[in-house]
Design a protein around this motif. Structure first.
Motif, PDB file in Angstrom:
ATOM      1  N   ILE A 144      -2.422   2.530   6.287  1.00 21.03           N
ATOM      2  CA  ILE A 144      -1.531   1.928   5.295  1.00 21.03           C
ATOM      3  C   ILE A 144      -2.166   2.014   3.903  1.00 21.03           C
ATOM      4  O   ILE A 144      -3.336   1.673   3.724  1.00 21.03           O
ATOM      5  N   ASP A 145      -1.371   2.464   2.944  1.00 20.46           N
ATOM      6  CA  ASP A 145      -1.863   2.598   1.569  1.00 20.46           C
ATOM      7  C   ASP A 145      -1.674   1.270   0.824  1.00 20.46           C
ATOM      8  O   ASP A 145      -0.594   0.686   0.867  1.00 20.46           O
ATOM      9  N   ILE A 146      -2.723   0.811   0.191  1.00 18.83           N
ATOM     10  CA  ILE A 146      -2.601  -0.404  -0.621  1.00 18.83           C
ATOM     11  C   ILE A 146      -3.017  -0.068  -2.052  1.00 18.83           C
ATOM     12  O   ILE A 146      -3.805   0.832  -2.291  1.00 18.83           O
ATOM     13  N   TYR A 147      -2.445  -0.802  -3.006  1.00 16.19           N
ATOM     14  CA  TYR A 147      -2.684  -0.470  -4.411  1.00 16.19           C
ATOM     15  C   TYR A 147      -2.977  -1.725  -5.229  1.00 16.19           C
ATOM     16  O   TYR A 147      -2.383  -2.779  -5.014  1.00 16.19           O
ATOM     17  N   VAL A 156      -6.145  -0.578   6.246  1.00 13.01           N
ATOM     18  CA  VAL A 156      -5.558  -0.743   4.913  1.00 13.01           C
ATOM     19  C   VAL A 156      -6.522  -0.091   3.925  1.00 13.01           C
ATOM     20  O   VAL A 156      -7.646  -0.537   3.739  1.00 13.01           O
ATOM     21  N   PHE A 157      -6.037   1.000   3.327  1.00  9.58           N
ATOM     22  CA  PHE A 157      -6.919   1.840   2.530  1.00  9.58           C
ATOM     23  C   PHE A 157      -6.406   1.959   1.095  1.00  9.58           C
ATOM     24  O   PHE A 157      -5.219   2.194   0.873  1.00  9.58           O
ATOM     25  N   GLY A 158      -7.319   1.825   0.149  1.00 15.06           N
ATOM     26  CA  GLY A 158      -6.921   1.952  -1.252  1.00 15.06           C
ATOM     27  C   GLY A 158      -8.128   2.129  -2.151  1.00 15.06           C
ATOM     28  O   GLY A 158      -9.201   2.498  -1.687  1.00 15.06           O
ATOM     29  N   ALA A 159      -7.952   1.858  -3.433  1.00 15.26           N
ATOM     30  CA  ALA A 159      -8.985   1.949  -4.476  1.00 15.26           C
ATOM     31  C   ALA A 159      -9.280   3.372  -4.918  1.00 15.26           C
ATOM     32  O   ALA A 159     -10.134   3.605  -5.764  1.00 15.26           O
ATOM     33  N   ALA A 212       1.030  -4.618   6.908  1.00 18.23           N
ATOM     34  CA  ALA A 212       0.333  -3.609   7.715  1.00 18.23           C
ATOM     35  C   ALA A 212       0.352  -4.000   9.193  1.00 18.23           C
ATOM     36  O   ALA A 212      -0.264  -3.332  10.021  1.00 18.23           O
ATOM     37  N   GLY A 213       1.018  -5.087   9.509  1.00 20.38           N
ATOM     38  CA  GLY A 213       1.158  -5.498  10.906  1.00 20.38           C
ATOM     39  C   GLY A 213       0.084  -6.464  11.379  1.00 20.38           C
ATOM     40  O   GLY A 213       0.007  -6.777  12.565  1.00 20.38           O
ATOM     41  N   GLU A 225       2.063  -0.604   1.243  1.00 19.77           N
ATOM     42  CA  GLU A 225       3.059  -0.021   2.130  1.00 19.77           C
ATOM     43  C   GLU A 225       3.386  -0.997   3.250  1.00 19.77           C
ATOM     44  O   GLU A 225       2.558  -1.818   3.633  1.00 19.77           O
ATOM     45  N   CYS A 226       4.611  -0.828   3.784  1.00 27.54           N
ATOM     46  CA  CYS A 226       4.959  -1.526   5.026  1.00 27.54           C
ATOM     47  C   CYS A 226       4.785  -0.512   6.144  1.00 27.54           C
ATOM     48  O   CYS A 226       4.358   0.620   5.894  1.00 27.54           O
TER      49      CYS A 226
END
Ligand SMILES: [Zn+2]
Length: 423
Positions: free
Chosen positions: A222-225, A199-202, A112-113, A238-239
Motif C-alpha cells: 500500500i502506498d502512503i503519502y 505500508v510504504f512511502g517517503a 491498508a486492512g 491508498e485503500c
C-alpha cells in the motif's frame, strides 16, 4: 461524508485557519495585507484561491520557529527534515496536532486492512524524521501491537519479523525490496512469516516495484503519502482498491496548480500539488507548494470512501532534468523500463557535461536468470533499451547493463539521479 457537507466543513475550518494565521503569524499577516486581504475576505472554501502561496523557502527564511502560530509553551513536539541545502525544515506540533496526526495515521493503517489484531513492524527511522513516530502513534491508536524497531539492522528485522509474527511492515519501498532479497538469502521460508501487508512511502515508487514487492513478500503493498511540513505521513493513503491515494481532505485541502503560471488546474490535470492545513495549530500552512506532481480524481472510490484521490507521486517539479534542452523526469525512464521483463527496477541516471555537451547514462540491473545468458543476447537487450528510450523520450541515452545487486540499495530514500553538472 458527502462532498457537499465536506465542503462546508472545509470552508469553516479554512476561515478558522486563516484567522489564526493572520493574527498569530506576522509572515502571513504581511503577505495577506500585501494582497489586500483580511480574515473577512475568506467566507467559503472557494475563497482559498485568493490566498497567496507558501513555499519551502518561506519556511527556511523563518527558521526555526518563525511560522509557528502558538507560543512555544504549547508546542509538545518538534520534528525536522534535513534539507539538501543548509538549514533543515522545522515543524512543531501542539497536543491537538499530535492527536490529529494519530487519527490520520489510524485511517492510513485501517485503509491498508490493519486492525487491533495486527503486529506492525515500524522499520521507518525514529527521530527527527516523521516516519517512525507517525506510524507508531497510528498503530497504537488502532490498538495494534507496535514493534518500534526503527530502520536498519536487517538481520534483526528478519529475525523479529519471524519470531514476533509481524503482519504489517512499514518502511520505504526500496527498503522493503532490500528486506525481501535479504529474506530470500537468509533461507527463511515464506511460511515462517505472517506478513500480510506493507505500508510504504517517503519516496517515489512505480507499479513495477509494487508488483515485485508483492510477489516477493506475498503481501498487499500500500502506498502512503505525506510530508513533514504538512504533518508527516498520514496526508494521503491508498485503500485496498489500490487505485489512487485518498487524501484526508477534512484536514489537508488539496489543489493542483501549474508550477509556472501558478494557476489552479482543472480536475484530472497533472500539476504541482498544493496543500492548506485546515486543523493544524502549531504550524498552519496556507497553500503550501509541495513540488510533488500529481492529478486529482473526485469520483467515488469502489471502497466507499468519498475522499478525493491523488495519483501516485512519481516526480517532483524540482527533479526535472534538462538534458540538451529536453525536459526529462526520471519516471519517464522508469516507465520504459517497466515494460521490459529482463531488467530489475533498480537503475541510476548519471548526468554529466563533457566538452559543453550534456551526457546522460543509464545504469540498469539485469535479472539474475537473464544475466547468465550469452554476451550477444545482453548486447541485443542493451540496444533494445536504448532504442525504446530514444523513441519514447527523444533523447540519446547511453545504456549500461550491470549485474544484479550492483546498484547501491538504500535503507532510506533511493538515489535515482547523480547530476555531476552541479559539482
Ligand atoms: Zn478507496
Amino acid at each position: 461524508m458527502d462532498r457537499e457537507e465536506l465542503s462546508g466543513v472545509q470552508g469553516n475550518r479554512l476561515m478558522e485557519t486563516v484567522e489564526r494565521s493572520y493574527f498569530n503569524v506576522p509572515y502571513y499577516r504581511h503577505k495577506m495585507q500585501e494582497a489586500g486581504l483580511g480574515p473577512e475576505s475568506i467566507r467559503s472554501i472557494k475563497d482559498i484561491s485568493k490566498l497567496p502561496y507558501t513555499s519551502k523557502q518561506d519556511l527556511r527564511d523563518n527558521y526555526p520557529f518563525g511560522l509557528f502560530a502558538v507560543p512555544m509553551s504549547e508546542i509538545v513536539r518538534i520534528h525536522a527534515s534535513s534539507g539538501t541545502t543548509g538549514k533543515p525544515t522545522v515543524v512543531g506540533y501542539t497536543r491537538n496536532d499530535i492527536s490529529t496526526w494519530s487519527e490520520v495515521m489510524a485511517r492510513t493503517l485501517t485503509s491498508a486492512g490493519a486492525n487491533r489484531n495486527d503486529f506492525i513492524q515500524v522499520a521507518y527511522g525514529y527521530g527527527l524524521f516523521t516516519g517512525g513516530l507517525g506510524l507508531h502513534y497510528g498503530g497504537e491508536k488502532i490498538g495494534a501491537s507496535v514493534i518500534p524497531i526503527s530502520g536498519g539492522n536487517t538481520v534483526r528485522q528478519i529475525q523479529l519479523m519471524r519470531d514476533f509474527g509481524s503482519t504489517v511492515l512499514a518502511c520505504t519501498p526500496s527498503y522493503a525490496l532490500y528486506l525481501a532479497e535479504a529474506i530470500e538469502e537468509s533461507g527463511i521460508r515464506r511460511e515462517e512469516l505472517k506478513l500480510k501487508a506493507g505500508v510504504f512511502g517517503a519516496e517515489p515508487w512505480t507499479e513495477k516495484m509494487r508488483r515485485e514487492i508483492e510477489a516477493k513478500l506475498k503481501i498487499k503493498a500500500i502506498d502512503i503519502y505525506g510530508l513533514s511540513e504538512v504533518i508527516g505521513p498520514g496526508v494521503a493513503s491508498e485503500c485496498l482498491v489500490q487505485n489512487g491515494l485518498h487524501i484526508n481532505e477534512d484536514h489537508f485541502y488539496p489543489e493542483v496548480i501549474d508550477p509556472v503560471t501558478l494557476e489552479v488546474l482543472p480536475e484530472g490535470t497533472l500539476g504541482e500539488l498544493v496543500f492548506t492545513t485546515l486543523t493544524k495549530e502549531g504550524l498552519p500552512l496556507i497553500r503550501y507548494r509541495t513540488r510533488d506532481l500529481t492529478r486529482l480524481n473526485y469520483e467515488k472510490c469502489k471502497c466507499g470512501r468519498t475522499l478525493v484521490r491523488m495519483d501516485k507521486c512519481l516526480d517532483r517539479s524540482d527533479d526535472m532534468l534538462i538534458i540538451r534542452g529536453v525536459n526529462l523526469f526520471p519516471s519517464q525512464v522508469e516507465t520504459v523500463l517497466l515494460e521490459m521483463t529482463e531488467i530489475k527496477p533498480h537503475y541510476l541516471l548519471i548526468v554529466d557535461r563533457i566538452n559543453n555537451l550534456d551526457t546522460l547514462e543509464l545504469r540498469v540491473e539485469v535479472d539474475e536468470e537473464f544475466f547468465l545468458d550469452k554476451i550477444s543476447q545482453l548486447e541485443e537487450l542493451r540496444k533494445r533499451i536504448q532504442d525504446n528510450l530514444e523513441t519514447s523520450i527523444g533523447l540519446g541515452i547511453k545504456v549500461t547493463l550491470v549485474e544484479p545487486k550492483m546498484i547501491e540499495r538504500s535503507e532510506g530514500k533511493t538515489k535515482r539521479v547523480i547530476d555531476k553538472r552541479k559539482f
